[in-house]
Design a protein around this motif. Structure first.
Motif, mmCIF file in Angstrom:
data_model
loop_
_atom_site.group_PDB
_atom_site.id
_atom_site.type_symbol
_atom_site.label_atom_id
_atom_site.label_comp_id
_atom_site.label_asym_id
_atom_site.label_seq_id
_atom_site.Cartn_x
_atom_site.Cartn_y
_atom_site.Cartn_z
ATOM 1 N N ILE A 54 0.855 -1.191 0.000
ATOM 2 C CA ILE A 54 0.000 0.000 0.000
ATOM 3 C C ILE A 54 0.892 1.242 0.000
ATOM 4 O O ILE A 54 2.023 1.202 0.481
ATOM 5 C CB ILE A 54 -0.969 0.063 1.212
ATOM 6 N N ILE A 55 0.364 2.303 -0.564
ATOM 7 C CA ILE A 55 1.081 3.583 -0.503
ATOM 8 C C ILE A 55 0.345 4.468 0.491
ATOM 9 O O ILE A 55 -0.868 4.649 0.407
ATOM 10 C CB ILE A 55 1.162 4.257 -1.887
ATOM 11 N N GLN A 56 1.099 4.941 1.458
ATOM 12 C CA GLN A 56 0.543 5.839 2.467
ATOM 13 C C GLN A 56 0.866 7.254 1.975
ATOM 14 O O GLN A 56 2.040 7.609 1.867
ATOM 15 C CB GLN A 56 1.285 5.534 3.776
ATOM 16 N N HIS A 57 -0.183 8.013 1.642
ATOM 17 C CA HIS A 57 0.068 9.354 1.097
ATOM 18 C C HIS A 57 0.200 10.371 2.210
ATOM 19 O O HIS A 57 -0.663 10.488 3.072
ATOM 20 C CB HIS A 57 -1.041 9.761 0.131
ATOM 21 N N GLY A 58 1.290 11.105 2.187
ATOM 22 C CA GLY A 58 1.506 12.147 3.188
ATOM 23 C C GLY A 58 1.152 13.506 2.627
ATOM 24 O O GLY A 58 0.517 13.604 1.571
ATOM 25 N N THR A 59 1.580 14.532 3.319
ATOM 26 C CA THR A 59 1.292 15.887 2.857
ATOM 27 C C THR A 59 2.066 16.179 1.567
ATOM 28 O O THR A 59 3.162 15.668 1.360
ATOM 29 C CB THR A 59 1.715 16.911 3.929
ATOM 30 N N TYR A 149 14.921 15.773 5.645
ATOM 31 C CA TYR A 149 14.463 17.114 6.048
ATOM 32 C C TYR A 149 13.766 17.075 7.408
ATOM 33 O O TYR A 149 14.356 17.416 8.417
ATOM 34 C CB TYR A 149 13.555 17.696 4.967
ATOM 35 N N ALA A 150 12.518 16.599 7.447
ATOM 36 C CA ALA A 150 11.758 16.685 8.705
ATOM 37 C C ALA A 150 11.220 15.339 9.176
ATOM 38 O O ALA A 150 10.462 15.276 10.135
ATOM 39 C CB ALA A 150 10.612 17.673 8.543
ATOM 40 N N SER A 151 11.598 14.246 8.470
ATOM 41 C CA SER A 151 11.144 12.908 8.859
ATOM 42 C C SER A 151 9.624 12.774 8.903
ATOM 43 O O SER A 151 9.075 12.039 9.724
ATOM 44 C CB SER A 151 11.745 12.490 10.209
ATOM 45 N N ALA A 152 8.950 13.479 7.995
ATOM 46 C CA ALA A 152 7.488 13.387 7.933
ATOM 47 C C ALA A 152 7.048 11.949 7.668
ATOM 48 O O ALA A 152 6.006 11.516 8.163
ATOM 49 C CB ALA A 152 6.957 14.307 6.834
#
Ligand SMILES: [Zn+2]
Length: 397
Positions: A54-59, A149-152
């Motif tokens: 699955i692809i987990q979509h982030g911001t 960068y921010a480990s989002a």
């Protein structure tokens, strides 16, 4: 336990194909493509390996790829993870996205940090699949975005995943890394009094006062922080990063701002550092009533440490010894890694990745032999770990 045969050709091919994909982090380099093409490639590769993806979509369309191999029983679950993004290719001395193999090394941006580690994960899964392994516990692969960068990516991942342990394949030079430092960013401001440059008895020089703060910083590093020891991480440290101040050549500066970075031992927090600075600034104000300064904590990421007799560390030690024929060297990393977020989410994590050089530098390469050995060690660790009975039933993905 079985020694799993790694398909070295396929593992090298995985690595070469990933290095050929530009996945420079767009938060570091505006306009850079980010992780989407890597996510597509990993989705296909993991699907071909027989995993559920699955692809987990982030911001802002920044993806994590999560691939699962369901266990057939109630063994312990394990997470194999690493980041898909790389830093900039500016000032590289080699073609960044044209992987080149020379004397057992693969060159290109991200080869070392950390597509080599990702290839080890894929090589381990292929070895287990080729060998007919049937896991008792669940195996989860997570390829995350934005570590540079921010480990989002990992921040999002840990909110939605529960596993019994994790292996992070950041390049640890084939040492078993069980600790790394954290960091804290602070802003210090000195307040002066603006006045015409000729008015020596009216003006208060905020920049000169910052000189005293810089003196205190050097003293703090040399006399206080240097005395705090850690067996693997040596010591904490501080340095001045950015400085700003002044209104013009003929004016006493009204303010000066200094941004600093502390690197922390795993037991240190930003609030401890803040207290240290309040003490140091208080002392400077006592010495001179005209000295006014304040300090603010802007951001912190605590460090990470796992006991060297923790079950996942023991499992990795056994798997390493089996493949390498020697006990692994235990190590700490001075840089910050996503393992801090995994650990804070209650996932015991150990770090093992290949050797190489040039993370964030002009020439980057990874040792292919290490990538293959890492794959064999991970396969052995996965077999051992997932065959252990679960200690307490936790929620799974
Ligand atoms: Zn990395």
């Amino acid at each position: 336990m079985t020694r799993w045969a790694v398909d070295t050709e396929a593992t090298t091919q995985y690595l070469a194909e990933m290095v050929a994909i530009n996945s420079v982090n767009p938060s570091l380099v505006p306009g850079a493509p980010g992780e989407m093409q890597m996510a597509e490639w990993l989705t296909k590769t993991c699907t071909d390996l027989g995993l559920n993806v699955i692809i987990q979509h982030g911001t802002h369309g920044r993806p994590n790829v999560i691939a699962t191999w369901l266990g057939k029983g109630s063994g312990r679950s394990i997470l194999l993870t690493g980041h898909m993004d790389t830093v900039s290719v500016e000032s590289m001395d080699i073609p960044p996205f044209e992987p080149r193999i020379e004397e057992g090394r693969l060159y290109g941006r991200g080869a070392f940090d950390m597509k080599g580690g990702l290839a080890s994960i894929l090589g381990a899964i292929k070895a287990l699949k080729d060998g007919g392994f049937e896991p008792t516990g669940r195996i989860i692969l997570a390829f995350v975005c934005d570590e540079e960068y921010a480990s989002a990516g990992t921040e999002k991942l840990v909110k939605e995943i529960k596993v019994d342990a994790a292996i992070l394949t950041e390049p640890s030079e084939m040492k078993l890394c069980i600790a790394h430092r954290g960091f804290a960013w602070l802003t210090l401001t000195t307040q002066g009094r603006a006045a015409h440059g000729s008015l020596f008895d009216e003006g208060v020089d905020a920049i000169a006062h910052m000189g005293r703060v810089l003196g205190a910083l050097e003293k703090m590093d040399a006399e206080t922080l240097s005395k705090r020891h850690h067996p693997l991480l040596i010591r904490p440290s501080v340095h001045a990063s950015l400085i700003q101040g002044g209104l013009g050549l003929s004016t006493f500066p009204d303010a000066c701002t200094l941004q600093i970075e502390h690197r922390l031992l795993p037991n240190e927090r930003g609030e401890n550092i803040l207290a240290l600075w309040r003490g140091a600034l208080g002392k400077l104000s006592q010495e001179d009533p005209q000295f006014h300064a304040d300090v603010r904590l802007d951001f912190e990421r605590p460090g990470y440490e796992i006991a060297d007799n923790a079950p996942i560390v023991q499992t990795m030690r056994e798997a390493f010894t089996d493949v390498a024929g020697k006990i692994p060297e235990m190590s700490g990393m001075l840089a910050w890694l996503d393992s801090a977020l995994l650990g804070a989410a209650g996932i015991p994590t150990v770090i093992l990745g290949p050797g190489g050089a040039g993370a964030h530098a002009a020439v980057e390469y990874v040792e292919l032999g290490d990538v293959h050995n890492c794959a064999a060690i991970i396969a052995g660790a996965v077999e051992r770990w997932t065959s252990l009975p679960r200690e307490n039933a936790q929620l799974q993905v």
